[in-house]
Design an enzyme around this catalytic site. Structure first.
Site, mmCIF file in Angstrom:
data_model
loop_
_atom_site.group_PDB
_atom_site.id
_atom_site.type_symbol
_atom_site.label_atom_id
_atom_site.label_comp_id
_atom_site.label_asym_id
_atom_site.label_seq_id
_atom_site.Cartn_x
_atom_site.Cartn_y
_atom_site.Cartn_z
ATOM 1 N N SER A 132 -58.777 71.840 10.555
ATOM 2 C CA SER A 132 -59.779 71.188 11.411
ATOM 3 C C SER A 132 -59.573 69.687 11.273
ATOM 4 O O SER A 132 -58.915 69.243 10.318
ATOM 5 C CB SER A 132 -61.174 71.573 10.916
ATOM 6 O OG SER A 132 -62.150 70.665 11.399
ATOM 7 N N TYR A 145 -68.200 73.075 4.825
ATOM 8 C CA TYR A 145 -67.118 73.256 5.809
ATOM 9 C C TYR A 145 -66.025 72.213 5.584
ATOM 10 O O TYR A 145 -64.832 72.528 5.542
ATOM 11 C CB TYR A 145 -67.700 73.149 7.224
ATOM 12 C CG TYR A 145 -66.687 73.417 8.309
ATOM 13 C CD1 TYR A 145 -66.263 74.718 8.601
ATOM 14 C CD2 TYR A 145 -66.133 72.369 9.056
ATOM 15 C CE1 TYR A 145 -65.328 74.962 9.595
ATOM 16 C CE2 TYR A 145 -65.200 72.614 10.052
ATOM 17 C CZ TYR A 145 -64.809 73.919 10.322
ATOM 18 O OH TYR A 145 -63.879 74.165 11.302
#
Ligand SMILES: NC(=O)c1ccc[n+]([C@@H]2O[C@H](COP(=O)([O-])OP(=O)(O)OC[C@H]3O[C@@H](n4cnc5c(N)ncnc54)[C@H](O)[C@@H]3O)[C@@H](O)[C@H]2O)c1
Length: 247
Positions: A132, A145
């Site tokens: 990501s 995350y």
């Protein structure tokens, strides 16, 4: 990789039942690869679907054994399964939820690599992990995350060194926001399910990029396909952002 080469290829995708993973499954099926989708929930696609919880080492090991029963070797592994938690500020971290996110997004990828690596084509196999932009940068309210995706970058760099001498490459993509159903639902819930507010939020994300738009699922898939294919044969240990140039 040309289409004729792909028709003899085995492609294994985790998290293949929805979003980016489901689009990857379609992409490789259209190119006539033998596609295995490992996910918690079957989606009814034409891939060979295997129940798998990446949080559970036995489940990953047995899923990879099933792949190996069918195919002598894996040409392309895409470790894509992942979750995004609800927003929590640092002082309000729910440690149980933090553990769950790390178990799926980081340890789940480690387990996927561990049990797939012995089956990878050697030399010539290619592993692509869905990181990501949060593999590089922080975001408020998303510590678990962000930590998990930073960990994924570490896995890419280390696994590339371990597997490189066997001719197996390990790379990653770092999508910015991509308008999958999962992201749309998250943004709606962060905006009290108000569609107008969610649209404003999406527009703000778009304006925060060089291209003034968010990247598409197809653009993420094209980057993954590049990293999976021999076109990138000299590249390993890298994570390429696909984010429209997040400023
Ligand atoms: N959509 C985005 O904007 C975006 C941005 C950056 C990174 N990503 C990453 O892309 C990947 C896919 O995200 P998506 O948006 O397509 O999400 P998604 O929720 O649509 O798909 C994730 C898939 O992973 C599966 N999965 C979840 N937990 C699992 C487990 N324990 N074992 C096996 N499978 C499991 C789900 O069932 C689902 O099919 C994730 O790693 C995510 O972090 C997405």
């Amino acid at each position: 990789m040309t289409n004729s080469e792909l028709s003899e290829s085995t492609v294994v995708i985790t998290g293949g039942s929805s979003g980016i993973g489901a689009a990857l499954v379609d992409f490789y099926l259209q190119r006539s690869a033998r596609v295995f989708s490992l996910d918690l929930n079957p989606s009814g696609s034409r891939a060979i679907e295997i129940d798998c919880d990446v949080r559970d080492a036995n489940s990953v090991s047995s899923a990879m054994a099933k792949v190996r029963n069918d195919s002598a070797r894996i040409d392309v592994l895409i470790a894509n399964a992942g979750v995004v938690p609800s927003w929590q500020s640092t002082e309000n971290i729910d440690l149980e939820d933090f553990t769950r996110v790390i178990e799926i997004n980081l340890i789940g990828v480690a387990a996927t690599l561990k049990y797939a690596a012995p089956a990878m084509r050697s030399p010539g196999g290619s592993i692509v992990i869905t990181g990501s932009i949060n593999s590089w940068k922080g975001d408020p309210n998303l510590a678990s995350y962000v930590a998990s995706k930073h960990g994924v970058l570490g896995l890419i760099k280390s696994a590339a060194l371990d597997l490189g001498p066997k001719g197996i490459r390990v790379n990653g993509v770092g999508p910015g926001p991509v308008a999958t159903d999962a992201l749309r639902n998250r943004i709606l819930s962060r905006n009290e399910n108000d569609h107008d507010k969610a649209d404003v939020y999406f527009e703000r994300l778009a304006q925060g990029t060089a291209l003034k738009r968010i990247a598409t699922v197809e653009e993420v898939i094209h980057a993954i396909d590049f990293l999976a294919s021999p076109l990138s044969s000299g590249i390993t240990g890298e994570l390429i952002n696909v984010d429209g140039g997040v400023l």
